[in-house]
Design an enzyme around this catalytic site. Sequence first.
Site, PDB file in Angstrom:
ATOM      1  N   LYS A   1       0.840  -1.211   0.000  1.00  0.00           N
ATOM      2  CA  LYS A   1       0.000   0.000   0.000  1.00  0.00           C
ATOM      3  C   LYS A   1       0.872   1.257   0.000  1.00  0.00           C
ATOM      4  CE  LYS A   1      -2.099  -0.973   3.911  1.00  0.00           C
ATOM      5  NZ  LYS A   1      -1.409  -2.206   4.273  1.00  0.00           N
TER       6      LYS A   1
ATOM      7  N   ARG B   1     -10.027   1.398   8.385  1.00  0.00           N
ATOM      8  CA  ARG B   1      -9.663   0.013   8.702  1.00  0.00           C
ATOM      9  C   ARG B   1     -10.747  -0.713   9.460  1.00  0.00           C
ATOM     10  NH1 ARG B   1      -3.713   0.771   8.734  1.00  0.00           N
ATOM     11  NH2 ARG B   1      -2.803  -1.274   8.981  1.00  0.00           N
TER      12      ARG B   1
ATOM     13  N   ARG C   1      11.722  -5.803   4.949  1.00  0.00           N
ATOM     14  CA  ARG C   1      11.456  -4.379   4.729  1.00  0.00           C
ATOM     15  C   ARG C   1      12.390  -3.537   5.603  1.00  0.00           C
ATOM     16  NH1 ARG C   1       5.692  -1.936   5.553  1.00  0.00           N
ATOM     17  NH2 ARG C   1       5.810  -3.178   7.438  1.00  0.00           N
TER      18      ARG C   1
ATOM     19  N   ARG D   1      10.835  -1.741  11.283  1.00  0.00           N
ATOM     20  CA  ARG D   1       9.796  -1.247  12.191  1.00  0.00           C
ATOM     21  C   ARG D   1       9.627  -2.173  13.379  1.00  0.00           C
ATOM     22  NH1 ARG D   1       4.831   0.188   8.281  1.00  0.00           N
ATOM     23  NH2 ARG D   1       3.767  -1.037   9.872  1.00  0.00           N
TER      24      ARG D   1
ATOM     25  N   ARG E   1      -1.344  -8.519  13.155  1.00  0.00           N
ATOM     26  CA  ARG E   1      -1.797  -7.518  12.171  1.00  0.00           C
ATOM     27  C   ARG E   1      -2.616  -8.194  11.067  1.00  0.00           C
ATOM     28  NH1 ARG E   1       3.888  -5.194  10.973  1.00  0.00           N
ATOM     29  NH2 ARG E   1       2.919  -4.100   9.230  1.00  0.00           N
TER      30      ARG E   1
HETATM   31  P1  AP5 Z   1       4.830  -1.632   1.946  1.00  0.00           P
HETATM   32  O1  AP5 Z   1       4.570  -0.769   0.754  1.00  0.00           O
HETATM   33  O2  AP5 Z   1       5.575  -1.039   3.097  1.00  0.00           O
HETATM   34  O3  AP5 Z   1       3.469  -2.328   2.420  1.00  0.00           O
HETATM   35  P2  AP5 Z   1       2.245  -1.740   3.238  1.00  0.00           P
HETATM   36  O4  AP5 Z   1       1.018  -2.415   2.701  1.00  0.00           O
HETATM   37  O5  AP5 Z   1       2.270  -0.245   3.247  1.00  0.00           O
HETATM   38  O6  AP5 Z   1       2.614  -2.363   4.640  1.00  0.00           O
HETATM   39  P3  AP5 Z   1       2.490  -1.811   6.128  1.00  0.00           P
HETATM   40  O7  AP5 Z   1       3.154  -2.841   6.983  1.00  0.00           O
HETATM   41  O8  AP5 Z   1       2.961  -0.400   6.221  1.00  0.00           O
HETATM   42  O9  AP5 Z   1       0.952  -1.893   6.307  1.00  0.00           O
HETATM   43  P4  AP5 Z   1       0.206  -1.912   7.635  1.00  0.00           P
HETATM   44  O10 AP5 Z   1      -1.195  -1.741   7.154  1.00  0.00           O
HETATM   45  O11 AP5 Z   1       0.444  -3.089   8.500  1.00  0.00           O
HETATM   46  O12 AP5 Z   1       0.872  -0.708   8.446  1.00  0.00           O
HETATM   47  P5  AP5 Z   1       0.424   0.781   8.771  1.00  0.00           P
HETATM   48  O13 AP5 Z   1       1.628   1.609   8.829  1.00  0.00           O
HETATM   49  O14 AP5 Z   1      -0.737   1.228   7.934  1.00  0.00           O
HETATM   50  O15 AP5 Z   1       5.601  -2.952   1.444  1.00  0.00           O
HETATM   51  C1  AP5 Z   1       6.040  -3.926   2.353  1.00  0.00           C
HETATM   52  C2  AP5 Z   1       7.409  -4.490   1.910  1.00  0.00           C
HETATM   53  O16 AP5 Z   1       7.226  -5.208   0.697  1.00  0.00           O
HETATM   54  C3  AP5 Z   1       8.457  -3.394   1.605  1.00  0.00           C
HETATM   55  O17 AP5 Z   1       9.722  -3.864   1.958  1.00  0.00           O
HETATM   56  C4  AP5 Z   1       8.365  -3.215   0.084  1.00  0.00           C
HETATM   57  O18 AP5 Z   1       9.609  -2.775  -0.475  1.00  0.00           O
HETATM   58  C5  AP5 Z   1       8.008  -4.622  -0.360  1.00  0.00           C
HETATM   59  N1  AP5 Z   1       7.168  -4.658  -1.557  1.00  0.00           N
HETATM   60  C6  AP5 Z   1       6.189  -3.764  -1.905  1.00  0.00           C
HETATM   61  N2  AP5 Z   1       5.624  -4.146  -3.086  1.00  0.00           N
HETATM   62  C7  AP5 Z   1       6.240  -5.321  -3.439  1.00  0.00           C
HETATM   63  C8  AP5 Z   1       6.092  -6.211  -4.541  1.00  0.00           C
HETATM   64  N3  AP5 Z   1       5.194  -5.979  -5.510  1.00  0.00           N
HETATM   65  N4  AP5 Z   1       6.889  -7.323  -4.564  1.00  0.00           N
HETATM   66  C9  AP5 Z   1       7.809  -7.563  -3.583  1.00  0.00           C
HETATM   67  N5  AP5 Z   1       8.008  -6.744  -2.528  1.00  0.00           N
HETATM   68  C10 AP5 Z   1       7.226  -5.642  -2.453  1.00  0.00           C
HETATM   69  O19 AP5 Z   1      -0.174   0.585  10.256  1.00  0.00           O
HETATM   70  C11 AP5 Z   1       0.668   0.228  11.324  1.00  0.00           C
HETATM   71  C12 AP5 Z   1      -0.159   0.188  12.607  1.00  0.00           C
HETATM   72  O20 AP5 Z   1      -0.702   1.498  12.879  1.00  0.00           O
HETATM   73  C13 AP5 Z   1      -1.379  -0.744  12.611  1.00  0.00           C
HETATM   74  O21 AP5 Z   1      -1.027  -2.078  12.920  1.00  0.00           O
HETATM   75  C14 AP5 Z   1      -2.252  -0.087  13.698  1.00  0.00           C
HETATM   76  O22 AP5 Z   1      -1.800  -0.403  14.987  1.00  0.00           O
HETATM   77  C15 AP5 Z   1      -2.006   1.407  13.475  1.00  0.00           C
HETATM   78  N6  AP5 Z   1      -2.977   2.014  12.557  1.00  0.00           N
HETATM   79  C16 AP5 Z   1      -2.697   2.651  11.371  1.00  0.00           C
HETATM   80  N7  AP5 Z   1      -3.825   3.068  10.807  1.00  0.00           N
HETATM   81  C17 AP5 Z   1      -4.852   2.709  11.624  1.00  0.00           C
HETATM   82  C18 AP5 Z   1      -6.265   2.854  11.552  1.00  0.00           C
HETATM   83  N8  AP5 Z   1      -6.867   3.458  10.512  1.00  0.00           N
HETATM   84  N9  AP5 Z   1      -7.001   2.354  12.580  1.00  0.00           N
HETATM   85  C19 AP5 Z   1      -6.433   1.745  13.634  1.00  0.00           C
HETATM   86  N10 AP5 Z   1      -5.101   1.570  13.756  1.00  0.00           N
HETATM   87  C20 AP5 Z   1      -4.315   2.046  12.752  1.00  0.00           C
END
Ligand code: AP5
Length: 220
Positions: free
Chosen positions: A13, A88, A134, A167, A178
Amino acid sequence: MKLIFIGPPGSGKGTQAKRLAAQHGVPHISTGDMLREAIAGGTELGRQAAPIMASGALVSDELMLGIIDERLAKPDAQRGFILDGFPRTLVQAEKLDTIVGDSKGNGSGNGAGGLRVLQLLVPDEAIVKRISLRRSCPTCGAIYHLESAPPAVDTVCDREGAALIARPDDNETAVRKRLEAFHRQTLPVATFYKAKQLLREVDGVGPVDEVFERIEKSLS
Ligand code: AP5
């Protein structure tokens, strides 16, 4: 463009949303990044969110709604935005309708509705491998993968020269939690948008450039 990215942790994402936002000249709004900034800044929000995020659970709707309401009211979000990590939960999705106008374009909020929703499909087995390799830049937020998208020099950001970090919620226990939160709390959000015929599904497996092309095609 008012676009929501839905997808499991590590589905790409952030990687795709940053690129799409740069291309379309709209802000990339990542609630995860906003929470991590609050933690780094030592704010009250960061203090409350840190242990919840580290465990892999979702931060409360109440906290998230306050953050997003404020962010979407800023001038740069009036022309459009790419939301990464929000909504979410169903409560968050319903609240978003009241902020931006009903998803079908009937509402009030900051205007015309017109939301589109893109769900990245990546199987759980691929997620753990992606996340364990990552690394991200604590200064500019650039995302790397030590195998598929490595920096020029291992562990150093290409843009900032800062030391890359893993992270705290990228350990196996938190990733499993997650994933569970995604299946239980966020997949119903995809169903919510599917029922409104706003959802497009895109295969998130394959090289980053190919996934980006699929996204552009599904939006055109
Ligand atoms: P990356 O692009 O970083 O993936 P992502 O989907 O953004 O992953 P996140 O781990 O950031 O998502 P998340 O939803 O768990 O975390 P968030 O920060 O939103 O890619 C991942 C890896 O794969 C990278 O190394 C990349 O290079 C690689 N990659 C990408 N594309 C690829 C491909 N095509 N092929 C191979 N490799 C690839 O949330 C974190 C925490 O915050 C949550 O757990 C929660 O506690 C809190 N939070 C955030 N938003 C909310 C909300 N709205 N409500 C409640 N809690 C929330």
